[in-house]
Design a protein around this motif. Sequence first.
Motif, PDB file in Angstrom:
ATOM      1  N   MET A   1       8.321 -18.377   7.454  1.00 43.24           N
ATOM      2  CA  MET A   1       8.868 -17.678   6.345  1.00 43.24           C
ATOM      3  C   MET A   1       8.394 -16.389   6.518  1.00 43.24           C
ATOM      4  O   MET A   1       7.231 -15.931   6.781  1.00 43.24           O
ATOM      5  N   SER A   2       9.435 -15.531   6.262  1.00 38.92           N
ATOM      6  CA  SER A   2       8.843 -14.021   5.837  1.00 38.92           C
ATOM      7  C   SER A   2       9.956 -13.250   5.153  1.00 38.92           C
ATOM      8  O   SER A   2      10.887 -13.810   4.514  1.00 38.92           O
ATOM      9  N   ALA A   3       9.613 -11.955   4.734  1.00 40.09           N
ATOM     10  CA  ALA A   3      10.598 -11.388   3.874  1.00 40.09           C
ATOM     11  C   ALA A   3      11.672 -11.151   4.458  1.00 40.09           C
ATOM     12  O   ALA A   3      12.762 -10.804   4.105  1.00 40.09           O
ATOM     13  N   ALA A   4      11.994 -11.347   5.808  1.00 37.49           N
ATOM     14  CA  ALA A   4      13.237 -11.173   6.589  1.00 37.49           C
ATOM     15  C   ALA A   4      14.455 -11.955   5.802  1.00 37.49           C
ATOM     16  O   ALA A   4      15.555 -11.452   5.728  1.00 37.49           O
ATOM     17  N   GLU A   5      14.202 -13.434   5.485  1.00 36.29           N
ATOM     18  CA  GLU A   5      15.062 -14.296   4.852  1.00 36.29           C
ATOM     19  C   GLU A   5      15.555 -13.753   3.401  1.00 36.29           C
ATOM     20  O   GLU A   5      16.316 -14.285   2.975  1.00 36.29           O
ATOM     21  N   TYR A   6      14.945 -12.957   3.047  1.00 32.66           N
ATOM     22  CA  TYR A   6      15.323 -12.348   1.508  1.00 32.66           C
ATOM     23  C   TYR A   6      15.912 -10.972   1.549  1.00 32.66           C
ATOM     24  O   TYR A   6      16.639 -10.386   0.795  1.00 32.66           O
ATOM     25  N   LEU A   7      16.005 -10.335   2.870  1.00 26.60           N
ATOM     26  CA  LEU A   7      16.618  -9.117   3.010  1.00 26.60           C
ATOM     27  C   LEU A   7      18.227  -9.140   2.538  1.00 26.60           C
ATOM     28  O   LEU A   7      18.995 -10.112   2.987  1.00 26.60           O
ATOM     29  N   PRO A   8      18.663  -8.205   1.891  1.00 21.06           N
ATOM     30  CA  PRO A   8      20.145  -8.009   1.630  1.00 21.06           C
ATOM     31  C   PRO A   8      21.022  -7.845   2.867  1.00 21.06           C
ATOM     32  O   PRO A   8      20.519  -7.050   3.895  1.00 21.06           O
ATOM     33  N   PRO A   9      22.245  -8.090   2.950  1.00 18.17           N
ATOM     34  CA  PRO A   9      23.214  -7.800   4.033  1.00 18.17           C
ATOM     35  C   PRO A   9      23.283  -6.482   4.170  1.00 18.17           C
ATOM     36  O   PRO A   9      23.297  -5.908   5.073  1.00 18.17           O
ATOM     37  N   ARG A  10      23.324  -5.637   3.005  1.00 10.42           N
ATOM     38  CA  ARG A  10      23.651  -4.125   3.050  1.00 10.42           C
ATOM     39  C   ARG A  10      22.479  -3.330   2.805  1.00 10.42           C
ATOM     40  O   ARG A  10      22.121  -3.890   1.450  1.00 10.42           O
ATOM     41  N   GLN A  11      21.740  -2.815   3.501  1.00  7.83           N
ATOM     42  CA  GLN A  11      20.352  -2.498   3.221  1.00  7.83           C
ATOM     43  C   GLN A  11      20.540  -0.874   2.532  1.00  7.83           C
ATOM     44  O   GLN A  11      20.453   0.063   3.264  1.00  7.83           O
ATOM     45  N   THR A  12      20.662  -0.746   1.408  1.00  4.70           N
ATOM     46  CA  THR A  12      20.291   0.409   0.374  1.00  4.70           C
ATOM     47  C   THR A  12      18.990   0.088  -0.251  1.00  4.70           C
ATOM     48  O   THR A  12      18.689  -1.200  -0.216  1.00  4.70           O
ATOM     49  N   ILE A  13      18.472   1.443  -0.650  1.00  3.79           N
ATOM     50  CA  ILE A  13      17.152   1.274  -1.330  1.00  3.79           C
ATOM     51  C   ILE A  13      17.190   0.296  -2.599  1.00  3.79           C
ATOM     52  O   ILE A  13      16.659  -0.758  -2.888  1.00  3.79           O
ATOM     53  N   THR A  14      18.512   0.493  -3.483  1.00  2.00           N
ATOM     54  CA  THR A  14      18.697  -0.357  -4.439  1.00  2.00           C
ATOM     55  C   THR A  14      18.854  -1.846  -4.187  1.00  2.00           C
ATOM     56  O   THR A  14      18.153  -2.809  -4.843  1.00  2.00           O
ATOM     57  N   ALA A 118       4.382 -11.269   7.187  1.00  2.00           N
ATOM     58  CA  ALA A 118       5.611 -11.832   6.464  1.00  2.00           C
ATOM     59  C   ALA A 118       6.240 -10.681   5.582  1.00  2.00           C
ATOM     60  O   ALA A 118       7.492 -10.725   5.523  1.00  2.00           O
ATOM     61  N   CYS A 119       5.615  -9.593   5.195  1.00  2.00           N
ATOM     62  CA  CYS A 119       5.982  -8.522   4.205  1.00  2.00           C
ATOM     63  C   CYS A 119       6.619  -7.456   5.379  1.00  2.00           C
ATOM     64  O   CYS A 119       7.352  -6.728   4.670  1.00  2.00           O
ATOM     65  N   HIS A 120       6.358  -7.562   6.522  1.00  4.40           N
ATOM     66  CA  HIS A 120       6.671  -6.369   7.530  1.00  4.40           C
ATOM     67  C   HIS A 120       8.181  -6.154   7.540  1.00  4.40           C
ATOM     68  O   HIS A 120       8.495  -5.052   7.735  1.00  4.40           O
ATOM     69  N   PRO A 121       9.036  -7.328   7.596  1.00  7.44           N
ATOM     70  CA  PRO A 121      10.382  -6.809   7.715  1.00  7.44           C
ATOM     71  C   PRO A 121      11.046  -5.971   6.333  1.00  7.44           C
ATOM     72  O   PRO A 121      11.893  -5.321   6.461  1.00  7.44           O
ATOM     73  N   GLY A 122      10.213  -6.341   5.196  1.00  9.76           N
ATOM     74  CA  GLY A 122      10.648  -5.401   4.078  1.00  9.76           C
ATOM     75  C   GLY A 122      10.224  -4.140   4.415  1.00  9.76           C
ATOM     76  O   GLY A 122      11.163  -3.022   4.050  1.00  9.76           O
ATOM     77  N   LEU A 123       9.155  -3.884   4.857  1.00  6.42           N
ATOM     78  CA  LEU A 123       8.684  -2.372   5.170  1.00  6.42           C
ATOM     79  C   LEU A 123       9.365  -1.695   6.149  1.00  6.42           C
ATOM     80  O   LEU A 123       9.897  -0.653   5.925  1.00  6.42           O
ATOM     81  N   ASP A 124       9.721  -2.514   7.225  1.00  6.91           N
ATOM     82  CA  ASP A 124      10.795  -1.766   8.341  1.00  6.91           C
ATOM     83  C   ASP A 124      12.108  -1.596   7.614  1.00  6.91           C
ATOM     84  O   ASP A 124      12.711  -0.544   7.946  1.00  6.91           O
ATOM     85  N   ALA A 125      12.637  -2.350   6.916  1.00  8.31           N
ATOM     86  CA  ALA A 125      13.837  -2.138   6.163  1.00  8.31           C
ATOM     87  C   ALA A 125      13.830  -0.764   5.447  1.00  8.31           C
ATOM     88  O   ALA A 125      14.773   0.036   5.411  1.00  8.31           O
ATOM     89  N   GLU A 126      12.774  -0.722   4.528  1.00  5.69           N
ATOM     90  CA  GLU A 126      12.482   0.710   3.791  1.00  5.69           C
ATOM     91  C   GLU A 126      12.864   1.909   4.789  1.00  5.69           C
ATOM     92  O   GLU A 126      13.313   2.809   4.561  1.00  5.69           O
TER      93      GLU A 126
END
Length: 209
Positions: A1-14, A118-126
Amino acid sequence: MSAAEYLPPRQTITALRKAAAGCRGCHLWKVGTQTVFGEGPRSVALMIVGEQPGDQEDRAGHPFVGPAGKLLDRALEAAGIDRDSAYLTNAVKHFKWAPDQRGKRRIHKTPNSSEIGACHPGLDAEINTIKPRVILALGAIAAKALFGPKTLVTKQRGRVITTPLADAGFVTVHPSAVLRAPDGERAAAEKALVTDLKKVARYLAKLST
Ligand code: URA
Ligand code: SF4
């Protein structure tokens, strides 16, 4: 489990912000009140990354609004960096805490490596969305999460760190560490933080010439 599973398909900041609000990528969503996502302009030269939201950030839902944030504001101003021109975020986006002995105060707990991971994918996406030229890590947790486990703040503070994430990385101490310094050492610790930030400012100035 990680933030990766919750990332949106289109990555805008919003879209990332919205997705992060419902993230269940680790157990910390049950510990903190809400996700504290990054804030700042969508396109910036400087991204500043802290450890995790603190007590006040957790209540307000905004990064760096408590005592550490106030100190950071002061240090940035002294270094000639406009806080509003930077994007501020954290390596971990929920507040990890435990009650004190009397059950009155919420005591900050350092996130462990599985929570940081677990949170790192979210930071990477940012980072991939904002595409900052310079990334500044505040404290060891952010420094290691961004620039690798061997990164040492004491050794590498104020120097350019080579990173695939941006033109340059920098590390310095966390403003909370300055606040926690013994009375006789606090002023010097704040001055050293400002000295590091001035090096970041100088690097940013060179970029824009
Ligand atoms: N400390 C952090 O690392 N981040 C915040 O947002 C506030 C305090
Ligand atoms: Fe998701 Fe990060 Fe919160 Fe864990 S700390 S639930 S990975 S946003």
